[in-house]
Design an enzyme around this catalytic site. Structure first.
Site: not given
Lengths: 574, 232
Positions: A284, A350, A390
């Site tokens: 990311r 995010h 996560s």
């Protein structure tokens, strides 16, 4: 005051009803303890529900993933973290991911399947094998329902719409919390032998944020104010592909399964930044920087601040079946049909790699106070989290927190406290409320929030440099001064959302200061922290965790080493 | 743009009333953003729930211009009106303004034992579930428990003991899951006067569900299953 005094009492109080909180509560319950969950929203309304693309475990179910195992999962995670992750923690995480994933399935979680009846897996950025298990693009919704169902089965007490205001700590030992009931409008003290914070993330401080409105840093701020250190807060993950304008995440699963990123010239530009073999499957941080660079260099679509995510070549059937959430969001909010048109996207804040400092047992500095989920920094994600990790973190460490807390109580460590300390904490919060209601200022807290957002967005974003960060710090401190002059909130006691925002915005200013100070000090580029004035990773000076403390009202930074075990430190190339 | 918003604080107001607000509307603005504009700029006492702001958490269900909707995914422009009229969800007690008490809704949900009751001891790894079996629960697993079907159901308004579309959908979800082994027990809970037989097939649940779920279809499928059981 005297006659109103009451204390709610439980062995264990879990603050937060998202995935980590519910998993912790289930485990503590199954260890035989009286546990209650205190949550400012109904558990099903938690931010966890927004997770889309998946949850990582090295099941080796994918035909191309037969060689996968926990060690490879651990290595990918460590490399993805730009080597800032604590390797003992990552090892625990990757090993325990497997049993936890199967348990979720046994509890009925409706994972998507392969034709052979096994749980399906898809590729995600930075992973050597297709390792991400998923339920269409609604994995968070399915997981939170599954865990909520298990709390009902166990009849676990949930205090819904209770806002926790303070962590009660005495002699380095956690004694409970004070909370405000939105439905009743009352403040109450909760007595507990141990408290677990699973309060989620912070990134509503950014205006372009994929977070739910409720991800307001409240738990992290409370712990910080109670004297606990925060770790690695400067590492803010920007999700590369959020729907332009609304900043709703469009899952990485789309890129994993082959969607393209296109600039204004219609180029698949990722080859400029990573190898041809990886392209859109880069992690990311790298992908966000690539997109932002395209935009900064004028190759955003029509010269604007977005580019395209193109999944038209998937065909209508795949898009509707595997990405129904993306399809619906594009149609509903933007009137765009992803079957026929490319989707305008931009990076947005995010996920917070940083959080309350803890070890892989979820232990903090304070006895009887444990943390898990996004509010915690274990740290397994270091400077950059890989997609799909996560959700598994909430499960693995939520469960560990529940178990660890039970061990702590079973070992007879906590001696019970008298009522005095609860009375005192409650009174302190009553006075705080009174003080807030009696304010005489005129500033709008929402204006301050909006100005703070602009600062964070323009100066503390994907790319950072000293001058910007210094200015951001000065401006944040100006806003802190102005905050002292805010108008009083609406004075009603029940469902007072204005009051909640007053409290949250004050916390926003604190957390922003910690993020900026950490970023200003860290003179290197690592993971999500990209300094234009220090472009290289500097292991000699900066292979260490930032630790921030609040001492006499001032934020003080220090550093501590990264735990390295068998994985070593290497170059990070894709 | 005018917002006409239902107001009621049972502790202070004898009767509910409507407040009118004028607010500037930008292109792409949602009703939820409008409510936040009011809270932040015009009336800080306004109470409404919200969380994800992208139609997945189910917090902001309310009654907007004659339809039950999620405020976060209702674009003001799509309402094609110059007055946005907002009321709380029906069939539930009003706690304050647009905030309703979801307790009766979740109490019914809990009655159906909403968790997997496994058919067999779990294997070491996952239960095998064929694509076809997995597909059967598509739709029913997407329920947000936002309460819109319950608020929109005329039958609920007449009889509070009715389980309601969401709870019955959940029953369908578990009965249809190849891993669940409690079909008979589950059918017994819903095959009652206040369960599937109370439904008058008015289709409001299907009409208003923000996730295009069709509880009325599940109710009729369950009715068929019950009959089938009788012949077994």
């Amino acid at each position: 005051m005297e006659e109103e005094f009451s204390v709610f009492s439980h062995d264990i109080v879990v603050v937060g009803g998202g995935l980590a909180g519910l998993r912790a509560a289930i485990e503590a319950h199954d260890c035989g303890f009286d546990v209650a969950v205190v949550s400012k929203v109904h558990p099903l309304r938690s931010h966890s529900v927004m997770a889309q693309g998946g949850i990582n475990a090295s099941l080796a179910n994918h035909p191309e993933g037969k060689e996968d195992n926990w060690e490879k999962h651990a290595f990918d995670t460590i490399k993805g973290s730009d080597f800032l992750a604590d390797q003992d923690a990552v090892e625990t995480f990757a090993k325990e991911a497997l049993v936890n994933l199967y348990e979720l399935e046994h509890w009925g979680c409706p994972f998507s399947r392969f034709p052979n009846g096994k749980i399906a897996q898809r590729p995600f950025g930075g992973a050597g094998f297709p390792r991400t298990c998923f339920g269409a693009d609604k994995t968070g919704l399915y997981l939170i329902n599954t865990l909520y169902e298990q709390t009902i089965k166990r009849n676990i007490k949930i205090y819904e719409e209770w806002v926790v205001l303070e962590l009660i700590v005495e002699d380095q030992t956690c004694r409970g919390i004070v909370a405000y009931s939105l439905p009743e409008g009352e403040l109450e003290a909760f007595k507990a032998k141990a408290v677990i914070f699973c309060t989620g993330g912070n990134l509503r401080i950014y205006p372009k944020s994929s977070n739910s409105i409720t991800s307001t840093a409240s738990g992290v701020v409370m712990a910080f104010r109670a004297g606990l250190p925060l770790k690695d807060m400067e590492f803010v993950q920007f999700h590369p592909t959020t729907l332009y304008g609304l900043n709703l995440t469009l899952t990485e699963g789309a890129r994993g399964e082959g969607a393209y990123l296109l600039n204004d010239l219609g180029e698949r530009f990722m080859s400029r930044y990573v190898s041809e073999a990886i392209m859109e499957k880069a992690p990311r941080d790298i992908t966000s920087r690539a997109i932002q660079t395209e935009i900064n260099e004028g190759r955003g679509v029509g010269g604007k601040d977005y580019i395209y995510l193109d999944m038209r070549h998937f065909g209508a059937n795949t898009i509707k079946k595997r990405f129904p959430g993306i399809y619906e969001a594009c149609m509903e909010f933007r009137g765009i049909n992803p079957v026929k048109e490319p989707i305008p996207i931009q990076p947005a804040a995010h996920w917070s790699m940083g959080g309350i400092d803890c070890d892989y047992n979820t232990d903090t500095e304070v006895n009887g106070f444990f943390v898990a989920g996004e509010c915690a920094c274990v740290s397994i994600h270091g400077a950059n989290r890989l997609g799909g990790n996560s959700l598994m973190e909430t499960i693995v460490f939520g469960r560990r927190a529940g178990r660890r807390t039970s061990e702590y109580i079973a070992n007879g460590r906590p001696k019970s406290a008298g009522n005095g300390i609860y009375r005192e904490a409650l009174l302190k919060q009553e006075m705080r409320f009174q003080g807030i209601f009696e304010r005489t200022g005129t500033e709008s807290p929402y204006k301050i929030k909006s100005e703070l957002g602009t600062i964070m967005d323009t100066r503390v974003g994907i790319f950072r440099e000293e001058q910007d960060l210094r200015q951001a710090l000065n401006e944040i401190r100006e806003l802190q001064k102005r905050y002292e002059d805010v108008r009083p909130p609406y004075k009603g006691r029940r469902y007072n959302y204005d009051l909640l925002w007053h409290l949250d915005i004050e916390g926003f200013l604190t957390i922003s200061e910690v993020i900026v100070m950490g970023a200003l000090n860290r003179q290197e580029s690592r993971g999500s922290h990209a300094r234009l004035d220090y472009k290289e990773r500097d292991d000699k000076n900066w292979l260490k965790h930032t630790v921030a403390r609040l001492i006499d009202g001032e934020v003080i930074l220090s550093y501590k080493p990264v735990t390295i075990t068998k994985f070593g430190i290497g170059k990070r190339e894709y | 743009m005018k917002f006409r918003v239902f107001r009621f604080d049972p502790e202070n107001d004898c009767d509910p009333y409507f407040d009118e607000f004028d607010l500037p509307v930008e292109k792409g603005m949602t009703v939820l953003e409008g409510l936040y504009y009011i809270l932040e700029n015009l009336d800080s006492s306004l109470a409404f729930r919200s969380s994800c702001r992208c139609a997945i958490c189910g917090s902001c269900s309310m009654y907007i211009n004659g339809q039950f909707r999620l405020a976060c995914r209702t674009l003001i422009a799509n309402l094609e009106t110059d007055m946005v009229s907002i009321r709380p969800l029906s069939n539930l007690p009003i706690l304050k303004d647009l905030v309703v008490d979801m307790k009766p809704f979740f109490e019914n949900y809990k009655l159906i034992e909403p968790y997997l009751i496994p058919k067999e001891q779990p294997p070491e790894k996952e239960y095998y579930q064929s694509l076809q079996n997995r597909e059967k629960i598509d739709g029913s697993i997407d329920c947000l428990l936002c309460g819109i079907c319950y608020g929109a159901c005329p039958t609920v308004s007449l009889r509070k003991d009715y389980l309601g579309p969401a709870a019955i959908t959940k029953t369908f979800r578990f009965i249809t899951d190849s891993r669940d082994g409690a079909m008979e027990k589950r059918l017994a809970v819903v095959a009652t006067e206040d369960g599937i037989y109370r439904c008058h097939t008015i289709f409001n649940c299907q009409k208003f569900c923000p996730k295009d779920i069709d509880p009325s279809d599940y109710i009729s499928q369950l009715k068929r299953k019950v009959v089938w059981q009788l012949f077994k």
